[in-house]
Design an enzyme around this catalytic site. Structure first.
Site, PDB file in Angstrom:
ATOM      1  N   CYS A  70       1.005  -0.871  -0.020  1.00 51.56           N
ATOM      2  CA  CYS A  70       0.138   0.166   0.081  1.00 51.56           C
ATOM      3  C   CYS A  70       0.923   1.635   0.111  1.00 51.56           C
ATOM      4  O   CYS A  70       1.824   1.477   1.201  1.00 51.56           O
ATOM      5  CB  CYS A  70      -0.890  -0.057   1.001  1.00 51.56           C
ATOM      6  SG  CYS A  70      -1.922   1.991   1.371  1.00 51.56           S
ATOM      7  N   CYS A  78      -0.468   7.188   6.520  1.00 52.49           N
ATOM      8  CA  CYS A  78      -2.919   5.810   7.279  1.00 52.49           C
ATOM      9  C   CYS A  78      -1.199   5.320   8.510  1.00 52.49           C
ATOM     10  O   CYS A  78       0.236   4.973   7.875  1.00 52.49           O
ATOM     11  CB  CYS A  78      -2.706   4.995   5.902  1.00 52.49           C
ATOM     12  SG  CYS A  78      -3.717   3.901   7.022  1.00 52.49           S
ATOM     13  N   CYS A  81      -1.034   0.526   9.518  1.00 54.07           N
ATOM     14  CA  CYS A  81      -0.821  -0.596   9.521  1.00 54.07           C
ATOM     15  C   CYS A  81       1.242  -0.232  10.012  1.00 54.07           C
ATOM     16  O   CYS A  81       1.408   0.913   9.840  1.00 54.07           O
ATOM     17  CB  CYS A  81      -0.399  -0.769   7.995  1.00 54.07           C
ATOM     18  SG  CYS A  81      -1.605  -2.298   7.599  1.00 54.07           S
ATOM     19  N   CYS A 155      -8.078  -0.398   0.993  1.00 54.07           N
ATOM     20  CA  CYS A 155      -6.715  -0.736   1.945  1.00 54.07           C
ATOM     21  C   CYS A 155      -7.094  -2.615   1.103  1.00 54.07           C
ATOM     22  O   CYS A 155      -8.023  -3.258   1.845  1.00 54.07           O
ATOM     23  CB  CYS A 155      -8.319  -0.565   2.689  1.00 54.07           C
ATOM     24  SG  CYS A 155      -7.412  -1.358   4.314  1.00 54.07           S
ATOM     25  N   GLN A 227     -13.815 -12.172  16.741  1.00 53.80           N
ATOM     26  CA  GLN A 227     -13.021 -11.439  16.001  1.00 53.80           C
ATOM     27  C   GLN A 227     -12.611 -11.017  15.129  1.00 53.80           C
ATOM     28  O   GLN A 227     -13.419 -11.166  13.830  1.00 53.80           O
ATOM     29  CB  GLN A 227     -12.151 -12.728  16.353  1.00 53.80           C
ATOM     30  CG  GLN A 227     -11.578 -13.592  17.138  1.00 53.80           C
ATOM     31  CD  GLN A 227     -10.621 -12.924  17.894  1.00 53.80           C
ATOM     32  OE1 GLN A 227      -9.604 -12.028  16.949  1.00 53.80           O
ATOM     33  NE2 GLN A 227     -11.002 -12.924  19.054  1.00 53.80           N
ATOM     34  N   TYR A 256     -15.672 -12.363  29.869  1.00 49.53           N
ATOM     35  CA  TYR A 256     -15.468 -11.710  28.712  1.00 49.53           C
ATOM     36  C   TYR A 256     -16.275 -12.781  28.012  1.00 49.53           C
ATOM     37  O   TYR A 256     -15.832 -12.291  26.519  1.00 49.53           O
ATOM     38  CB  TYR A 256     -14.541 -10.921  28.842  1.00 49.53           C
ATOM     39  CG  TYR A 256     -13.464 -10.180  29.938  1.00 49.53           C
ATOM     40  CD1 TYR A 256     -13.881  -9.433  30.418  1.00 49.53           C
ATOM     41  CD2 TYR A 256     -12.801 -10.925  30.617  1.00 49.53           C
ATOM     42  CE1 TYR A 256     -12.918  -8.366  31.491  1.00 49.53           C
ATOM     43  CE2 TYR A 256     -12.021 -10.899  31.937  1.00 49.53           C
ATOM     44  CZ  TYR A 256     -12.506  -9.316  31.688  1.00 49.53           C
ATOM     45  OH  TYR A 256     -11.333  -9.116  33.461  1.00 49.53           O
ATOM     46  N   GLU A 280     -20.168 -11.202  30.887  1.00 50.61           N
ATOM     47  CA  GLU A 280     -19.874 -10.328  29.727  1.00 50.61           C
ATOM     48  C   GLU A 280     -20.860  -8.906  30.086  1.00 50.61           C
ATOM     49  O   GLU A 280     -22.552  -9.402  30.751  1.00 50.61           O
ATOM     50  CB  GLU A 280     -20.613 -10.805  28.749  1.00 50.61           C
ATOM     51  CG  GLU A 280     -21.304  -9.834  27.461  1.00 50.61           C
ATOM     52  CD  GLU A 280     -19.334  -9.384  26.963  1.00 50.61           C
ATOM     53  OE1 GLU A 280     -19.467  -7.857  26.406  1.00 50.61           O
ATOM     54  OE2 GLU A 280     -18.693  -9.786  26.940  1.00 50.61           O
ATOM     55  N   ASP A 323     -11.079 -13.823  28.913  1.00 52.97           N
ATOM     56  CA  ASP A 323     -10.402 -13.330  27.029  1.00 52.97           C
ATOM     57  C   ASP A 323     -10.816 -11.398  27.124  1.00 52.97           C
ATOM     58  O   ASP A 323     -11.708 -10.983  26.816  1.00 52.97           O
ATOM     59  CB  ASP A 323     -11.327 -13.627  25.734  1.00 52.97           C
ATOM     60  CG  ASP A 323     -11.200 -13.181  24.168  1.00 52.97           C
ATOM     61  OD1 ASP A 323     -10.134 -12.245  24.418  1.00 52.97           O
ATOM     62  OD2 ASP A 323     -12.300 -13.196  23.261  1.00 52.97           O
ATOM     63  N   CYS A 350      -5.449  -9.625  23.710  1.00 47.06           N
ATOM     64  CA  CYS A 350      -4.666  -9.791  21.608  1.00 47.06           C
ATOM     65  C   CYS A 350      -3.596  -8.298  22.627  1.00 47.06           C
ATOM     66  O   CYS A 350      -3.378  -7.868  21.732  1.00 47.06           O
ATOM     67  CB  CYS A 350      -5.833  -8.584  21.758  1.00 47.06           C
ATOM     68  SG  CYS A 350      -6.358  -7.444  22.934  1.00 47.06           S
TER      69      CYS A 350
END
Length: 393
Positions: A70, A78, A81, A155, A227, A256, A280, A323, A350
């Site tokens: 890109c 941008c 990334c 993108c 996800q 979670y 949750e 999670d 994550c």
């Protein structure tokens, strides 16, 4: 700000940059790779021991460097990334180094780490994108650490076709757009804008997404949690199924829980005589989860913040799956879990720094890290997903 430094680039650091040292100061350099020599333009300097910079010219390139797919993945453009200038396999190596360093430094855990690729390759994977309209009304992404909007024509990491209807039109400047392409290939767009001082949200298309994972079809709020990588949910559910090993009739917790992806896996293991408590905080997620798992009466939903619900939650679970958000579960939640003494804890994370901090608390409380798998669920970015298995010592 704006001055240029010549820097020999050192190791990768958490956050999508590498570390260099110039004139006794640490310089966090984006768009560089370890071992390179670059001219770096300072983008942020608040004094003190470090500053931030972009590599604007490469004097000695790494053999792992490639041309970004890109043209907007460049200094000052941008911010979506971080690693398009690195070969995909080297991106995974960089992420593995970050995970290993965070585990060692924050948790005192030294172990080799491999980041596994998910199916589909490094492009065309992002099924959810948040955009904003710039002053000219064109939708785009913000520059790194900036409110400035970089307009997009395309993108390359987004699912093909997902952004076509959004990028082809003009919007009120400042309008935020949430775009989701679901498992059936349908595109869902929600617009959020401020009109006369009031925030207004409007669903422009779709609204209820259909996803497929763990042998089930899921209907959920298109802009709720799921996800981002199309292969991630199924992959993580399979890891949880492999490691949880909950026995028939057991009590287990899914914290979670979202709409209950992992709860469905655990329910199959404990059977109708067991119990899965799914906790949750999102009310819409609980509603969607109750509908999706209506055929599994052993799943009992609790709505509320995990730290609040755990104060009143009875029983001793055999297995706990959690999670948490990017910030991690935190000491209070981890200590509440270990106080109940589960045999196994599965932690889906994550953010490697948040994971390491929470693992340190588990280890100090009598658990050991038995297994760890890391996945490149966000190719071209610095993000990485980990699943850790902790066992009571």
């Amino acid at each position: 700000m704006g001055r240029t430094l010549e820097a020999e680039v050192g190791p990768v650091a958490h956050g999508g940059h590498c570390v260099a040292r110039v004139e006794g100061r640490v310089v966090f350099v984006r768009h560089a790779l370890p071992g390179e020599v670059v001219l770096a333009e300072v983008t942020e300097d608040k004094g003190g021991s470090f500053c931030r910079a972009d590599a604007v010219r490469v004097l000695q390139a790494s053999p792992e460097r490639v041309e970004p797919p890109c043209p907007l993945a460049a200094p000052g453009l941008c911010g979506g990334c971080d690693w398009q200038h690195a070969k995909p396999e080297f991106q995974r190596e960089l992420k593995a180094r970050v995970v290993a360093e965070q585990l060692s430094r924050l948790a005192g855990i030294d172990r080799p780490v491999e980041v596994e690729a998910l199916p589909g390759g490094p492009l065309d994977w992002r099924s959810r994108v948040r955009l904003v309209a710039g002053r000219d009304g064109r939708a785009g992404l913000r520059a790194h650490h900036s409110h400035r909007v970089v307009a997009l024509d395309d993108c390359p990491i987004a699912v093909p076709g997902a952004l076509d209807g959004v990028l082809s039109r003009r919007w009120r400047p400042g309008t935020e757009l949430e775009v989701t392409r679901d498992g059936d290939g349908q595109t869902h767009v929600r617009e959020q804008s401020v009109v006369r001082g009031k925030r207004r949200a409007r669903q422009l298309s779709g609204g209820v997404a259909v996803q497929h994972a763990a042998g089930r079809d899921w209907k959920l709020d298109a802009h709720g949690f799921w996800q981002v990588h199309p292969a991630a949910a199924d992959t993580f559910a399979a890891v949880v199924a492999d490691w949880a090993k909950a026995t028939a009739g057991a009590l287990v917790w899914d914290l979670y829980a979202g709409v209950g992806l992992f709860a469905s896996v655990l329910a199959a293991q404990v059977g109708p005589e067991g119990e899965v408590v799914a906790v949750e905080s999102g009310r819409r997620a609980v509603t969607d989860g109750e509908a999706a798992l209506a055929d599994l009466p052993q799943v009992r939903w609790r709505s509320g913040r995990v730290e609040d619900v755990l104060r009143d939650l009875g029983g001793r679970p055999e297995v706990v799956v959690l999670d948490p958000p990017r910030s991690g579960a935190g000491r209070a939640v981890v200590e509440s879990i270990v106080d109940r003494g589960p045999a196994r804890v599965l932690y889906v994370a994550c953010d490697p720094a948040a994971l390491a901090r929470d693992l340190a608390t588990f280890v100090a409380s009598g658990y050991r890290l038995a297994e760890l798998r890391a996945f490149d669920a966000f190719p071209m970015t610095h993000h990485v997903e980990c699943v850790a298995l902790l066992e009571a010592v």
